[in-house]
Design a protein around this motif. Structure first.
Motif, PDB file in Angstrom:
ATOM      1  N   LEU A  67       0.837  -1.195   0.000  1.00  0.00           N
ATOM      2  CA  LEU A  67       0.000   0.000   0.000  1.00  0.00           C
ATOM      3  C   LEU A  67       0.875   1.249   0.000  1.00  0.00           C
ATOM      4  O   LEU A  67       2.091   1.165   0.180  1.00  0.00           O
ATOM      5  CB  LEU A  67      -0.908   0.008   1.233  1.00  0.00           C
ATOM      6  CG  LEU A  67      -1.905  -1.141   1.350  1.00  0.00           C
ATOM      7  CD1 LEU A  67      -2.668  -1.029   2.662  1.00  0.00           C
ATOM      8  CD2 LEU A  67      -2.860  -1.150   0.175  1.00  0.00           C
ATOM      9  N   GLU A  68       0.248   2.410  -0.145  1.00  0.00           N
ATOM     10  CA  GLU A  68       0.990   3.672  -0.142  1.00  0.00           C
ATOM     11  C   GLU A  68       1.716   3.917   1.174  1.00  0.00           C
ATOM     12  O   GLU A  68       2.753   4.569   1.195  1.00  0.00           O
ATOM     13  CB  GLU A  68       0.046   4.834  -0.436  1.00  0.00           C
ATOM     14  CG  GLU A  68      -0.385   4.880  -1.884  1.00  0.00           C
ATOM     15  CD  GLU A  68      -1.283   6.065  -2.182  1.00  0.00           C
ATOM     16  OE1 GLU A  68      -1.271   7.050  -1.410  1.00  0.00           O
ATOM     17  OE2 GLU A  68      -2.002   5.992  -3.185  1.00  0.00           O
ATOM     18  N   ASP A  69       1.184   3.376   2.279  1.00  0.00           N
ATOM     19  CA  ASP A  69       1.851   3.568   3.574  1.00  0.00           C
ATOM     20  C   ASP A  69       2.997   2.567   3.787  1.00  0.00           C
ATOM     21  O   ASP A  69       3.527   2.448   4.871  1.00  0.00           O
ATOM     22  CB  ASP A  69       0.830   3.495   4.720  1.00  0.00           C
ATOM     23  CG  ASP A  69       0.258   2.092   4.924  1.00  0.00           C
ATOM     24  OD1 ASP A  69       0.624   1.162   4.169  1.00  0.00           O
ATOM     25  OD2 ASP A  69      -0.565   1.925   5.844  1.00  0.00           O
ATOM     26  N   ARG A  70       3.366   1.824   2.722  1.00  0.00           N
ATOM     27  CA  ARG A  70       4.484   0.866   2.696  1.00  0.00           C
ATOM     28  C   ARG A  70       4.145  -0.467   3.353  1.00  0.00           C
ATOM     29  O   ARG A  70       4.969  -1.358   3.381  1.00  0.00           O
ATOM     30  CB  ARG A  70       5.763   1.431   3.323  1.00  0.00           C
ATOM     31  CG  ARG A  70       6.181   2.804   2.846  1.00  0.00           C
ATOM     32  CD  ARG A  70       6.457   2.929   1.371  1.00  0.00           C
ATOM     33  NE  ARG A  70       7.598   2.143   0.950  1.00  0.00           N
ATOM     34  CZ  ARG A  70       7.754   1.647  -0.275  1.00  0.00           C
ATOM     35  NH1 ARG A  70       6.853   1.841  -1.184  1.00  0.00           N
ATOM     36  NH2 ARG A  70       8.809   0.936  -0.591  1.00  0.00           N
ATOM     37  N   SER A  71       2.939  -0.637   3.912  1.00  0.00           N
ATOM     38  CA  SER A  71       2.545  -1.915   4.493  1.00  0.00           C
ATOM     39  C   SER A  71       2.033  -2.830   3.385  1.00  0.00           C
ATOM     40  O   SER A  71       1.764  -2.389   2.267  1.00  0.00           O
ATOM     41  CB  SER A  71       1.456  -1.699   5.552  1.00  0.00           C
ATOM     42  OG  SER A  71       0.278  -1.222   4.943  1.00  0.00           O
ATOM     43  N   PHE A  72       1.915  -4.109   3.694  1.00  0.00           N
ATOM     44  CA  PHE A  72       1.437  -5.092   2.733  1.00  0.00           C
ATOM     45  C   PHE A  72       0.090  -5.646   3.176  1.00  0.00           C
ATOM     46  O   PHE A  72      -0.128  -5.869   4.372  1.00  0.00           O
ATOM     47  CB  PHE A  72       2.430  -6.254   2.612  1.00  0.00           C
ATOM     48  CG  PHE A  72       3.666  -5.914   1.825  1.00  0.00           C
ATOM     49  CD1 PHE A  72       3.702  -6.084   0.448  1.00  0.00           C
ATOM     50  CD2 PHE A  72       4.796  -5.424   2.458  1.00  0.00           C
ATOM     51  CE1 PHE A  72       4.833  -5.772  -0.279  1.00  0.00           C
ATOM     52  CE2 PHE A  72       5.942  -5.116   1.736  1.00  0.00           C
ATOM     53  CZ  PHE A  72       5.953  -5.290   0.365  1.00  0.00           C
ATOM     54  N   VAL A  73      -0.802  -5.873   2.216  1.00  0.00           N
ATOM     55  CA  VAL A  73      -2.109  -6.478   2.493  1.00  0.00           C
ATOM     56  C   VAL A  73      -2.355  -7.591   1.496  1.00  0.00           C
ATOM     57  O   VAL A  73      -1.799  -7.610   0.400  1.00  0.00           O
ATOM     58  CB  VAL A  73      -3.267  -5.444   2.407  1.00  0.00           C
ATOM     59  CG1 VAL A  73      -3.141  -4.387   3.478  1.00  0.00           C
ATOM     60  CG2 VAL A  73      -3.354  -4.833   1.029  1.00  0.00           C
ATOM     61  N   LEU A  74      -3.206  -8.517   1.911  1.00  0.00           N
ATOM     62  CA  LEU A  74      -3.592  -9.604   1.026  1.00  0.00           C
ATOM     63  C   LEU A  74      -4.666  -9.120   0.059  1.00  0.00           C
ATOM     64  O   LEU A  74      -5.598  -8.433   0.461  1.00  0.00           O
ATOM     65  CB  LEU A  74      -4.139 -10.775   1.847  1.00  0.00           C
ATOM     66  CG  LEU A  74      -3.084 -11.500   2.669  1.00  0.00           C
ATOM     67  CD1 LEU A  74      -3.725 -12.315   3.765  1.00  0.00           C
ATOM     68  CD2 LEU A  74      -2.260 -12.396   1.771  1.00  0.00           C
ATOM     69  N   GLU A  75      -4.513  -9.470  -1.194  1.00  0.00           N
ATOM     70  CA  GLU A  75      -5.528  -9.128  -2.189  1.00  0.00           C
ATOM     71  C   GLU A  75      -6.672 -10.133  -2.112  1.00  0.00           C
ATOM     72  O   GLU A  75      -6.460 -11.313  -1.852  1.00  0.00           O
ATOM     73  CB  GLU A  75      -4.932  -9.190  -3.599  1.00  0.00           C
ATOM     74  CG  GLU A  75      -4.187  -7.971  -4.001  1.00  0.00           C
ATOM     75  CD  GLU A  75      -3.785  -8.010  -5.475  1.00  0.00           C
ATOM     76  OE1 GLU A  75      -4.195  -8.925  -6.216  1.00  0.00           O
ATOM     77  OE2 GLU A  75      -3.039  -7.115  -5.868  1.00  0.00           O
ATOM     78  N   GLY A  76      -7.871  -9.639  -2.340  1.00  0.00           N
ATOM     79  CA  GLY A  76      -9.021 -10.520  -2.480  1.00  0.00           C
ATOM     80  C   GLY A  76      -9.514 -11.165  -1.204  1.00  0.00           C
ATOM     81  O   GLY A  76     -10.094 -12.246  -1.251  1.00  0.00           O
ATOM     82  N   THR A  77      -9.275 -10.562  -0.065  1.00  0.00           N
ATOM     83  CA  THR A  77      -9.794 -11.113   1.186  1.00  0.00           C
ATOM     84  C   THR A  77     -10.869 -10.182   1.725  1.00  0.00           C
ATOM     85  O   THR A  77     -10.953  -9.026   1.351  1.00  0.00           O
ATOM     86  CB  THR A  77      -8.684 -11.273   2.248  1.00  0.00           C
ATOM     87  OG1 THR A  77      -8.145  -9.994   2.544  1.00  0.00           O
ATOM     88  CG2 THR A  77      -7.596 -12.210   1.777  1.00  0.00           C
ATOM     89  N   ASN A  78     -11.653 -10.718   2.610  1.00  0.00           N
ATOM     90  CA  ASN A  78     -12.761  -9.922   3.144  1.00  0.00           C
ATOM     91  C   ASN A  78     -12.377  -9.120   4.379  1.00  0.00           C
ATOM     92  O   ASN A  78     -13.243  -8.613   5.073  1.00  0.00           O
ATOM     93  CB  ASN A  78     -13.950 -10.830   3.450  1.00  0.00           C
ATOM     94  CG  ASN A  78     -13.581 -11.918   4.441  1.00  0.00           C
ATOM     95  OD1 ASN A  78     -12.499 -11.884   5.014  1.00  0.00           O
ATOM     96  ND2 ASN A  78     -14.461 -12.888   4.632  1.00  0.00           N
TER      97      ASN A  78
END
Length: 185
Positions: A67-78
């Protein structure tokens, strides 16, 4: 002897004369490619990684995006499934420098020999900058020395240590968080 092809033709230093050398007499370490070539598969700046996708044999693909804040997230999760932070940190650290533990083959005639026609692990690394191409690591069949591997688009098959493959193939999903109970306090 005339008409035989059982030797290697070489030139020594600045000498213009061609000498024939018996191939059996050349030590293995002279023709072993990793002796004179770096065993580094790649050296990445993890800060430039924008997306990582891991597909393991028989499992669904796990995609993590920065993400823009440099953190990572999983795509396609609820939203109730999060990135497994320790496993992801280990994967990022391993991605920074991936080294081959052994050279296997150049331009193999058949990837099925190494289990690379249907890899057990396929790891895609995408970069935040559109100026740089991503990388795809294929991991094939396991052998006692490690795993047969190759970078897609390159013609070299090499070995990766089991510890490297374990870090690269860790489950990136943490267990789903149970819904919080709403209390009237």
């Amino acid at each position: 002897s005339a008409g035989t092809h059982d030797g290697l033709l070489i030139r020594k230093g600045n000498d213009k004369t061609v000498h024939q050398v018996n191939v059996a007499e050349i030590p293995d370490e002279v023709v072993y490619p990793l002796t004179y070539k770096d065993s580094k598969v790649w050296d990445l700046d993890v800060e430039t990684i924008g997306k990582i996708s891991v597909t393991k044999d028989g499992q669904s693909r796990q995609v993590v995006t920065r993400l823009e804040d440099r953190s990572f997230v999983l795509e396609g999760t609820n939203g109730n499934v999060r990135v497994n932070s320790p496993a992801f940190a280990k994967l990022l650290a391993q991605l920074a420098v991936v080294r081959a533990s052994g050279y296997i083959d150049y331009n193999p005639p058949d990837l099925a020999i190494y289990g690379l026609d249907h890899p057990a692990l396929e790891l895609h690394v995408g970069f935040a900058s559109l100026n740089e191409l991503g990388r795809v690591l294929l991991v094939g069949r396991e052998v006692p020395e490690g795993f047969y591997s190759m970078v897609k688009g390159r013609d070299v098959v090499f070995l990766l240590d089991k510890s490297v493959v374990n870090a690269l193939s860790a489950n990136l999903l943490s267990d789903p968080q149970p819904p919080r109970a709403i209390t009237g306090e």
